[in-house]
Design an enzyme around this catalytic site. Sequence first.
Site, PDB file in Angstrom:
ATOM      1  N   ARG A   6      -0.621   9.119   4.683  1.00  0.00           N
ATOM      2  CA  ARG A   6      -1.302  10.110   3.641  1.00  0.00           C
ATOM      3  C   ARG A   6      -2.149  11.141   4.687  1.00  0.00           C
ATOM      4  O   ARG A   6      -2.486  10.860   5.697  1.00  0.00           O
ATOM      5  CB  ARG A   6      -2.191   9.596   2.428  1.00  0.00           C
ATOM      6  CG  ARG A   6      -3.451   8.853   2.832  1.00  0.00           C
ATOM      7  CD  ARG A   6      -4.448   8.611   1.951  1.00  0.00           C
ATOM      8  NE  ARG A   6      -5.340   7.460   2.206  1.00  0.00           N
ATOM      9  CZ  ARG A   6      -6.218   7.571   3.372  1.00  0.00           C
ATOM     10  NH1 ARG A   6      -6.267   8.660   4.204  1.00  0.00           N
ATOM     11  NH2 ARG A   6      -7.059   6.550   3.503  1.00  0.00           N
ATOM     12  N   ARG A  26       0.687  -1.281   0.112  1.00  0.00           N
ATOM     13  CA  ARG A  26       0.036  -0.095   0.101  1.00  0.00           C
ATOM     14  C   ARG A  26       0.865   1.396  -0.109  1.00  0.00           C
ATOM     15  O   ARG A  26       2.042   1.180   0.252  1.00  0.00           O
ATOM     16  CB  ARG A  26      -0.786   0.045   1.221  1.00  0.00           C
ATOM     17  CG  ARG A  26      -2.049   1.216   1.475  1.00  0.00           C
ATOM     18  CD  ARG A  26      -2.525   1.193   2.696  1.00  0.00           C
ATOM     19  NE  ARG A  26      -3.192   2.271   2.690  1.00  0.00           N
ATOM     20  CZ  ARG A  26      -3.851   2.889   4.018  1.00  0.00           C
ATOM     21  NH1 ARG A  26      -3.418   2.376   4.998  1.00  0.00           N
ATOM     22  NH2 ARG A  26      -4.856   3.902   4.093  1.00  0.00           N
ATOM     23  N   HIS A  27       0.253   2.423  -0.372  1.00  0.00           N
ATOM     24  CA  HIS A  27       1.063   3.642  -0.087  1.00  0.00           C
ATOM     25  C   HIS A  27       1.105   4.064   1.114  1.00  0.00           C
ATOM     26  O   HIS A  27       0.585   3.402   2.256  1.00  0.00           O
ATOM     27  CB  HIS A  27       0.151   4.884  -0.809  1.00  0.00           C
ATOM     28  CG  HIS A  27      -1.081   4.985  -0.087  1.00  0.00           C
ATOM     29  ND1 HIS A  27      -1.421   5.526   1.097  1.00  0.00           N
ATOM     30  CD2 HIS A  27      -2.244   4.511  -0.545  1.00  0.00           C
ATOM     31  CE1 HIS A  27      -2.797   5.382   1.345  1.00  0.00           C
ATOM     32  NE2 HIS A  27      -3.355   4.785   0.251  1.00  0.00           N
ATOM     33  N   HIS A  39      -4.038   0.211  -3.053  1.00  0.00           N
ATOM     34  CA  HIS A  39      -4.574   0.803  -1.561  1.00  0.00           C
ATOM     35  C   HIS A  39      -5.041  -0.381  -0.804  1.00  0.00           C
ATOM     36  O   HIS A  39      -5.255  -1.468  -1.206  1.00  0.00           O
ATOM     37  CB  HIS A  39      -6.017   1.379  -2.070  1.00  0.00           C
ATOM     38  CG  HIS A  39      -5.817   2.680  -3.200  1.00  0.00           C
ATOM     39  ND1 HIS A  39      -5.386   3.882  -2.653  1.00  0.00           N
ATOM     40  CD2 HIS A  39      -5.860   2.568  -4.435  1.00  0.00           C
ATOM     41  CE1 HIS A  39      -5.393   4.647  -3.771  1.00  0.00           C
ATOM     42  NE2 HIS A  39      -5.340   3.797  -4.841  1.00  0.00           N
ATOM     43  N   ARG A  46      -0.491   9.845  -4.819  1.00  0.00           N
ATOM     44  CA  ARG A  46       0.147   9.096  -3.529  1.00  0.00           C
ATOM     45  C   ARG A  46       0.742   7.658  -4.181  1.00  0.00           C
ATOM     46  O   ARG A  46       1.655   7.208  -3.358  1.00  0.00           O
ATOM     47  CB  ARG A  46      -0.630   9.073  -2.485  1.00  0.00           C
ATOM     48  CG  ARG A  46      -1.769   8.284  -2.553  1.00  0.00           C
ATOM     49  CD  ARG A  46      -2.734   8.206  -1.156  1.00  0.00           C
ATOM     50  NE  ARG A  46      -4.008   7.460  -1.350  1.00  0.00           N
ATOM     51  CZ  ARG A  46      -5.218   7.996  -1.732  1.00  0.00           C
ATOM     52  NH1 ARG A  46      -5.139   9.335  -2.077  1.00  0.00           N
ATOM     53  NH2 ARG A  46      -6.297   7.465  -1.760  1.00  0.00           N
ATOM     54  N   THR A  98      -8.503  11.704   2.801  1.00  0.00           N
ATOM     55  CA  THR A  98      -8.842  11.884   1.485  1.00  0.00           C
ATOM     56  C   THR A  98      -9.975  12.775   1.417  1.00  0.00           C
ATOM     57  O   THR A  98     -10.584  13.192   2.307  1.00  0.00           O
ATOM     58  CB  THR A  98      -9.340  10.741   0.814  1.00  0.00           C
ATOM     59  OG1 THR A  98     -10.308   9.921   1.678  1.00  0.00           O
ATOM     60  CG2 THR A  98      -8.040   9.672   0.791  1.00  0.00           C
TER      61      THR A  98
END
Length: 621
Positions: A209, A205-206, A485, A297, A212
């Site tokens: 962050r 996964r990223h 994701h 991202r 969103t």
Amino acid sequence: MNPRYPKDVEARSNTQDEYAADGYESEPLISSKEIEYSPRKRQFSLIHLFIAFLAGVLVQFFVGRVSSGSFSLSDSSTTNADDYGFVPPYVGSTEVHHYPPTEPTGVNTELFPTNVGYPGPTPTGAEPAIFLTAPSYPQHSGAPNLLAPSKFAGAKTKSGKPFDLFRSWGNLSPWFSNPKGTFGVDSGPEAPETCRITGLHFVHRHGARYPTGSNSYGGPAKFATKIHNYETKWGAHGSLSFLNDWTYKLGEEILTPFGRHQLFDLGVSMRMKYGFLLKNFTESNTLPVFRTESQNRMWSSAMHFAIGFFGYPFEGQYEQSITIESWGFNNTLAPYETCPNTGHAAKSDRGTWYVRRWVEGYLKAARKRLNAQLDGIKLDTEDVYAMQMMCAYETVAIGYSKFCELFTVEEWEGFDYSLDLRFWYDSAFGSPFGKILGIGYVQELVARLTQTPISVHNTSTNGTLDDNPITFPLDGRSLYVDATHEVVVLEILTALNLTSLAKMGPLPYDHIPEKRTFRAAELAPFATNVQFQLLSCADPSLTSTEQIRVIVNDGVVPLSPLKGCPEDSKYGMCSVNGFVESMKESISELDWIRYCHEDWTLPEGDKWQTVDGTLHRDDVP
Ligand SMILES: *[C@@H]1O[C@H](CO)[C@@H](O)[C@H](O)[C@H]1NC(C)=O
Ligand SMILES: *[C@@H]1O[C@H](CO)[C@@H](O)[C@H](O)[C@H]1NC(C)=O
Ligand SMILES: *[C@@H]1O[C@H](CO)[C@@H](O)[C@H](O)[C@H]1NC(C)=O
Ligand SMILES: *[C@@H]1O[C@H](CO)[C@@H](O)[C@H](O)[C@H]1NC(C)=O
Ligand SMILES: *[C@@H]1O[C@H](CO)[C@@H](O)[C@H](O)[C@H]1NC(C)=O
């Protein structure tokens, strides 16, 4: 009424893009109602960066009033802005620092050449292979540069385990190694004596962050909007007094500095463990192909992983495929983009129903406690939940959050569980889409393992990319890396039929089942990663030399639920053949058209359940 399912594709692309964001914050910025009745409000959402500026001015004004002492208790009123029928647009950060400057002066690329020669000697050494050279596998503890409140030092959970705040944020936790035995296999990722590691299919996964763009339940921007745009003056005291001059500092969607670090670090860590696999590429005179998606991202995560794995500059060391993540594009790493039914909240957003019920219980005392420290404003349960969200988001963005101090260990366990509920019902074993959305990736995995192209593209797979040996090589490469994701990671785990992760399901909203095996913090944190480890084993008791293991954040997951896999609680291995046969059976059982296009309905909430992430035979239109 399904506002997230507009009839025409043009309109759809806007909402679906936002929906496609990571699970928790997966809804459009403004509520669906507003989209429907007031197109003007939607405009606001698009220019909310500008509004942030305006809001900043407003906040200065209110804060000024409160802290200059003109605030008085007799003014207090619990009237919410909503009561006037006016819902303010959600604010972005009330404090934004635009870096870099758009046209900095004194920039002269000629005077700052990137290569001046004279590099000194540059001989290289052997590729690392920690599996072979170290006595044990290094554990990843998770969160350098982040600070937790000192009040939690040495704290214990109700069941007597050491409490770790950073592991209590579900999908917002920074990833950490799941210790040996977490999922029921008594082995770490190191290879058994008689085996050697021959390949790795890696999905991650990223990194951490900002939130969103969203107004989903408990969204931090929603809370910031409420307190910054409040109609009447208010004031806070006690542990909440920091709120009097607090500003909302979070951006949206993109990685935080800590998130960039996570991916860089993951790249380094994978090179330390699997660097030896690169020898095969030198031998076959090829480069590995890694995949990510176009979203900022995702792209940024892949770049930081590559810098960690290959070093800078990484050009010439691998090929990066950047697939398009947007409505209408077939993409196994963003499968919802071609599955219209995921736009129906009633079908796909089943988690909120449970979360709303669960938070009313575990946050009752906190709500009372916090409201007692506020004058002129009343927090509802959603606000209090948003304050827990804020703790996680502020910490991974700016390193520390005062909001974390406001809650008890038990309330953090409650928060963590709320995210288990959310992801169980929205993206995993409790969702009707759990399996179908993960199956495209599983088809690709089977294609890679068997070196056989996908025969029919009738799921989320993209034939243009997957049928081309340059963009999707099938010649038995020893290393594949894919970025996606957390919802997709969970969908893949569900499609893999790893039902040992689903024990004690369906998850209830009135208590925490201590023995549940589905925990978002262990399965889907920031930078979560899955190693599909290929082994070649000389053990005569095995039916086949070629074996595979599934390792989630360093925890080996049992493959025994799969039809073609034996019970192996020692190493969690299965023959590649047995694994592939089970996957083929799963693939053949699913019907993309039915799941994604047919107009079926399900009863609300717990009146309908699945524990393997599929629709049942009778759940038909
Ligand atoms: C497949 O992927 C390519 C590259 O991202 C894209 O241009 C194409 O439109 C995709 N095909 C479909 C059917 O979505
Ligand atoms: C894209 O997906 C749809 C739906 O599964 C499928 O019918 C179509 O063939 C796919 N297109 C490509 C180019 O793979
Ligand atoms: C990688 O190289 C090793 C050693 O040459 C070889 O035994 C192995 O079969 C190769 N693996 C792949 C997947 O090509
Ligand atoms: C999936 O797991 C269940 C057990 O939970 C098992 O009965 C079933 O056979 C498995 N399916 C496949 C295709 O392996
Ligand atoms: C895809 O098409 C094949 C062949 O027509 C069919 O057997 C299979 O069930 C389909 N798979 C899905 C997921 O729709």
